[in-house]
Design a protein around this motif. Structure first.
Motif, PDB file in Angstrom:
ATOM      1  N   GLN A   1       0.823  -1.212   0.000  1.00  0.00           N
ATOM      2  CA  GLN A   1       0.000   0.000   0.000  1.00  0.00           C
ATOM      3  C   GLN A   1       0.859   1.264   0.000  1.00  0.00           C
ATOM      4  O   GLN A   1       0.555   2.240  -0.695  1.00  0.00           O
ATOM      5  CB  GLN A   1      -0.926   0.000   1.215  1.00  0.00           C
ATOM      6  CG  GLN A   1      -2.147  -0.883   1.060  1.00  0.00           C
ATOM      7  CD  GLN A   1      -3.085  -0.386  -0.018  1.00  0.00           C
ATOM      8  OE1 GLN A   1      -3.461   0.784  -0.055  1.00  0.00           O
ATOM      9  NE2 GLN A   1      -3.463  -1.264  -0.939  1.00  0.00           N
ATOM     10  N   ALA A   2       1.953   1.237   0.747  1.00  0.00           N
ATOM     11  CA  ALA A   2       2.838   2.402   0.802  1.00  0.00           C
ATOM     12  C   ALA A   2       3.473   2.656  -0.561  1.00  0.00           C
ATOM     13  O   ALA A   2       3.574   3.808  -1.012  1.00  0.00           O
ATOM     14  CB  ALA A   2       3.920   2.186   1.855  1.00  0.00           C
ATOM     15  N   VAL A   3       3.907   1.590  -1.224  1.00  0.00           N
ATOM     16  CA  VAL A   3       4.514   1.732  -2.555  1.00  0.00           C
ATOM     17  C   VAL A   3       3.485   2.262  -3.554  1.00  0.00           C
ATOM     18  O   VAL A   3       3.759   3.194  -4.322  1.00  0.00           O
ATOM     19  CB  VAL A   3       5.088   0.388  -3.037  1.00  0.00           C
ATOM     20  CG1 VAL A   3       5.502   0.487  -4.509  1.00  0.00           C
ATOM     21  CG2 VAL A   3       6.278  -0.019  -2.178  1.00  0.00           C
ATOM     22  N   ILE A   4       2.299   1.666  -3.547  1.00  0.00           N
ATOM     23  CA  ILE A   4       1.255   2.066  -4.492  1.00  0.00           C
ATOM     24  C   ILE A   4       0.858   3.524  -4.275  1.00  0.00           C
ATOM     25  O   ILE A   4       0.673   4.285  -5.240  1.00  0.00           O
ATOM     26  CB  ILE A   4       0.018   1.151  -4.360  1.00  0.00           C
ATOM     27  CG1 ILE A   4       0.364  -0.264  -4.829  1.00  0.00           C
ATOM     28  CG2 ILE A   4      -1.148   1.708  -5.169  1.00  0.00           C
ATOM     29  CD1 ILE A   4      -0.759  -1.263  -4.623  1.00  0.00           C
ATOM     30  N   TRP A   5       0.757   3.915  -2.997  1.00  0.00           N
ATOM     31  CA  TRP A   5       0.369   5.297  -2.717  1.00  0.00           C
ATOM     32  C   TRP A   5       1.396   6.266  -3.298  1.00  0.00           C
ATOM     33  O   TRP A   5       1.054   7.262  -3.926  1.00  0.00           O
ATOM     34  CB  TRP A   5       0.222   5.512  -1.214  1.00  0.00           C
ATOM     35  CG  TRP A   5      -0.315   6.869  -0.877  1.00  0.00           C
ATOM     36  CD1 TRP A   5       0.394   8.012  -0.647  1.00  0.00           C
ATOM     37  CD2 TRP A   5      -1.689   7.236  -0.803  1.00  0.00           C
ATOM     38  NE1 TRP A   5      -0.442   9.067  -0.405  1.00  0.00           N
ATOM     39  CE2 TRP A   5      -1.728   8.623  -0.493  1.00  0.00           C
ATOM     40  CE3 TRP A   5      -2.890   6.543  -0.941  1.00  0.00           C
ATOM     41  CZ2 TRP A   5      -2.932   9.310  -0.325  1.00  0.00           C
ATOM     42  CZ3 TRP A   5      -4.079   7.229  -0.771  1.00  0.00           C
ATOM     43  CH2 TRP A   5      -4.086   8.588  -0.471  1.00  0.00           C
ATOM     44  N   GLY A   6       2.663   5.968  -3.077  1.00  0.00           N
ATOM     45  CA  GLY A   6       3.717   6.843  -3.587  1.00  0.00           C
ATOM     46  C   GLY A   6       3.729   6.907  -5.107  1.00  0.00           C
ATOM     47  O   GLY A   6       3.897   7.985  -5.700  1.00  0.00           O
ATOM     48  N   LYS A   7       3.540   5.761  -5.751  1.00  0.00           N
ATOM     49  CA  LYS A   7       3.587   5.711  -7.216  1.00  0.00           C
ATOM     50  C   LYS A   7       2.388   6.435  -7.834  1.00  0.00           C
ATOM     51  O   LYS A   7       2.536   7.210  -8.792  1.00  0.00           O
ATOM     52  CB  LYS A   7       3.613   4.255  -7.688  1.00  0.00           C
ATOM     53  CG  LYS A   7       4.861   3.483  -7.297  1.00  0.00           C
ATOM     54  CD  LYS A   7       6.093   4.004  -8.008  1.00  0.00           C
ATOM     55  CE  LYS A   7       7.300   3.131  -7.742  1.00  0.00           C
ATOM     56  NZ  LYS A   7       8.518   3.612  -8.440  1.00  0.00           N
ATOM     57  N   THR A   8       1.201   6.153  -7.327  1.00  0.00           N
ATOM     58  CA  THR A   8       0.004   6.800  -7.895  1.00  0.00           C
ATOM     59  C   THR A   8      -0.009   8.294  -7.570  1.00  0.00           C
ATOM     60  O   THR A   8      -0.481   9.105  -8.368  1.00  0.00           O
ATOM     61  CB  THR A   8      -1.274   6.135  -7.369  1.00  0.00           C
ATOM     62  OG1 THR A   8      -1.263   6.117  -5.934  1.00  0.00           O
ATOM     63  CG2 THR A   8      -1.391   4.708  -7.884  1.00  0.00           C
ATOM     64  N   ARG A   9       0.503   8.641  -6.419  1.00  0.00           N
ATOM     65  CA  ARG A   9       0.603  10.057  -6.052  1.00  0.00           C
ATOM     66  C   ARG A   9       1.471  10.808  -7.058  1.00  0.00           C
ATOM     67  O   ARG A   9       1.169  11.947  -7.436  1.00  0.00           O
ATOM     68  CB  ARG A   9       1.201  10.158  -4.648  1.00  0.00           C
ATOM     69  CG  ARG A   9       1.161  11.537  -4.018  1.00  0.00           C
ATOM     70  CD  ARG A   9       1.547  11.397  -2.546  1.00  0.00           C
ATOM     71  NE  ARG A   9       1.552  12.672  -1.860  1.00  0.00           N
ATOM     72  CZ  ARG A   9       2.644  13.362  -1.571  1.00  0.00           C
ATOM     73  NH1 ARG A   9       3.832  12.891  -1.930  1.00  0.00           N
ATOM     74  NH2 ARG A   9       2.564  14.507  -0.926  1.00  0.00           N
ATOM     75  N   HIS A  10       2.516  10.159  -7.503  1.00  0.00           N
ATOM     76  CA  HIS A  10       3.370  10.779  -8.509  1.00  0.00           C
ATOM     77  C   HIS A  10       2.664  10.832  -9.870  1.00  0.00           C
ATOM     78  O   HIS A  10       2.726  11.853 -10.568  1.00  0.00           O
ATOM     79  CB  HIS A  10       4.677   9.995  -8.639  1.00  0.00           C
ATOM     80  CG  HIS A  10       5.622  10.561  -9.657  1.00  0.00           C
ATOM     81  ND1 HIS A  10       6.333  11.726  -9.446  1.00  0.00           N
ATOM     82  CD2 HIS A  10       5.948  10.134 -10.909  1.00  0.00           C
ATOM     83  CE1 HIS A  10       7.062  11.995 -10.510  1.00  0.00           C
ATOM     84  NE2 HIS A  10       6.850  11.046 -11.405  1.00  0.00           N
ATOM     85  N   GLU A  11       1.999   9.755 -10.240  1.00  0.00           N
ATOM     86  CA  GLU A  11       1.309   9.721 -11.535  1.00  0.00           C
ATOM     87  C   GLU A  11       0.221  10.792 -11.636  1.00  0.00           C
ATOM     88  O   GLU A  11       0.001  11.372 -12.702  1.00  0.00           O
ATOM     89  CB  GLU A  11       0.690   8.334 -11.755  1.00  0.00           C
ATOM     90  CG  GLU A  11       1.688   7.264 -12.156  1.00  0.00           C
ATOM     91  CD  GLU A  11       0.990   5.996 -12.600  1.00  0.00           C
ATOM     92  OE1 GLU A  11      -0.269   5.978 -12.638  1.00  0.00           O
ATOM     93  OE2 GLU A  11       1.689   5.016 -12.932  1.00  0.00           O
TER      94      GLU A  11
END
Length: 494
Positions: free
Chosen positions: A445-455
């Motif tokens: 969840q932490a990885v996904i949040w960071g990646k989608t936040r950037h996208e």
């Protein structure tokens, strides 16, 4: 104001952030009061260090050089120097270094410490006055002819500040170590041996030095101290908050216990000490915490009002499904190994293991070879990977591949270099198939949040500033908005 109105000052995420900062600040306050304010360095101590380490003989070296780009030019220059021509005059005539050529090639003074950082200095630092080093080729292809022109002593005055820092650092380290030992005894910190054994057994299967502890075991007491307990789950958080190289080897009982004690002192005991002294009321600390509270609430407000409506579960799940390889945990085989000096010792160990003894217990009877070659350790590899893990470990893996869980293999003869040969005994523990980490895994969840936040950063930015305009209108009569400060929030999205 808006964050408080929304009740975000009591949000669990905000409270956890503030508690972490509070504990760190209180521990630092203890260090300031018990170490920084109490450690001083006298002129006598500086002089003693100066004499003990022969710094009264420490010198610096002055050198001149000629920089040339062609080997033929170097040969001609060497011949002219050998024929007696003046080095400084040749430097003015021949050197391609415009910064020093007009000074006769003078590069100034250099010290031994410079030789650790510069191959150029290392080339001449040990020469006597008048000596010329062999031609040296630098990383850009140029050739240096270097002549040592002067030696001079540094003296006490020029080294005094550096010596003071060294002595002060040493005294602080000693004072802090002694102080922590006092507090450990005063607060009676002890390790629960059963919990330690649980952690060590799980450590055989650790990845990134993080032992996999079952959820039901995380509430078990690990460290006791006067006034509280640190459970296994808190120990895992200590590990997770530490860099890899600061984490203990997960099967080393001494390293694990010392780490747990040290972090418990820092995170639990020292804040209690600070509060007992009233240092938690220090204006510097309370002001800093208030500032951090405001920042945490604003960050939480942005997350709740802007990011979460954009980064919905559907968005995050879609990213997860489209990036499955990023969340793949490869197949692994876990095994332990023990090193002894002779084949007879290895045979004895193999027999004891086959009788049901634990390798971790058996190997306590044998000495370690060095920090690099411990007598007992845990390993893992991926059967589906063709990457080599090194000649010695590859030999062990070749044997382990044919073993079933619990089976023992070896002895395997290993050459440690410098004429040292040892016998390695291995025992296969278990294997795990490859799998994709669950979407609900906190780290996923932490990885996904960071990646989608950037996208979605452009959409988030636009929504954030639109929200700021909305707040500006609502609070226009009571608040002055500083745009340059507001721009700092959300800067991490870029």
């Amino acid at each position: 104001m808006e964050a408080e109105r929304q009740g975000l000052d009591s949000a669990p995420r905000v409270q956890r952030t503030l508690e972490t900062i509070r504990r760190r600040q209180l521990a630092e306050k203890v260090y300031t009061e018990q170490v920084t304010r109490k450690v001083t360095v006298s002129a006598e101590e500086i002089l003693q260090y100066y004499q003990d380490y022969a710094l009264d003989q420490k010198k610096e070296v002055r050198a001149s050089h000629i920089l040339l780009s062609e080997p033929e030019a170097v040969e001609k220059a060497v011949m002219r120097i050998a024929a007696g021509e003046d080095f400084a005059i040749l430097a003015e005539e021949l050197s391609e270094d415009s910064g020093t050529s007009q000074k006769g090639g003078d590069t100034g003074f250099w010290q031994e410490e410079d030789a650790h950082r510069s191959a150029f200095v290392k080339h001449f630092i040990g020469l006597d006055v008048g000596e010329i080093a062999k031609p040296y080729r630098n990383g850009r292809g140029g050739f240096h002819l270097v002549k040592v022109t002067e030696h001079r002593l540094l003296g006490l005055e020029r080294q005094e500040d550096k010596i003071r820092r060294i002595v002060e650092r040493k005294k602080k380290k000693e004072r802090w170590k002694a102080y922590l030992a006092e507090e450990r005894e005063r607060y009676r910190l002890t390790v629960d041996e059963d919990a330690l054994q649980l952690v060590l057994e799980a450590g055989r299967f650790a990845l990134e030095r993080m032992p996999p502890i079952d959820v039901e075991d995380r509430s078990r007491a690990f460290i006791y101290y006067e006034g509280g307990v640190v459970d296994v789950g808190a120990y895992l958080e200590m590990l997770r908050s530490s860099n890899f190289d600061k984490r203990p080897r997960p099967i080393d009982s001494t390293a694990v216990a010392n780490f747990a004690i040290r972090e418990s002192l820092r995170l639990k005991v020292l804040p209690l000490v600070a509060m007992g002294q009233g240092w938690h009321l220090d204006e510097g600390i309370t002001g800093y915490l208030e500032e951090k509270k405001t920042q945490a609430m604003v960050e939480m407000l942005r997350r709740v009002k802007i990011e979460e409506p954009i980064l919905t579960e559907e968005v995050r799940l879609d990213y997860y499904n489209n990036h499955q390889p990023d969340f793949l945990d490869v197949d692994r085989v876990f095994f332990v190994g023990g090193i002894v000096g002779s084949a007879d010792e290895a045979a004895n160990i193999i027999e004891r293991l086959r009788q049901g003894e634990e390798m971790s217990v058996v190997m306590r009877e044998y000495p370690s070879y060095s920090d690099q070659w411990r007598n007992y350790d845990a390993f893992h590899y991926s059967p589906s990977s063709e990457a080599s893990l090194g000649t010695r470990l590859d030999k062990a893996i070749a044997v382990v591949r044919d073993l079933k869980p619990g089976e023992v293999g070896g002895p395997i003869k290993l050459d440690l270099g410098e004429g040292t040969a040892v016998q390695l005994v291995v025992q296969m523990l278990t294997s795990t198939p490859s799998r994709v980490f669950s979407f609900d895994d906190p780290q996923v969840q932490a990885v996904i949040w960071g990646k989608t936040r950037h996208e979605y950063r452009t959409e988030i930015h636009a929504s954030f500033y639109s929200y700021l305009e909305h707040l500006r209108r609502d609070y226009d009569k009571v608040v002055v908005v500083y745009d340059d400060v507001l721009k700092t929030f959300g800067a991490g999205l870029d």
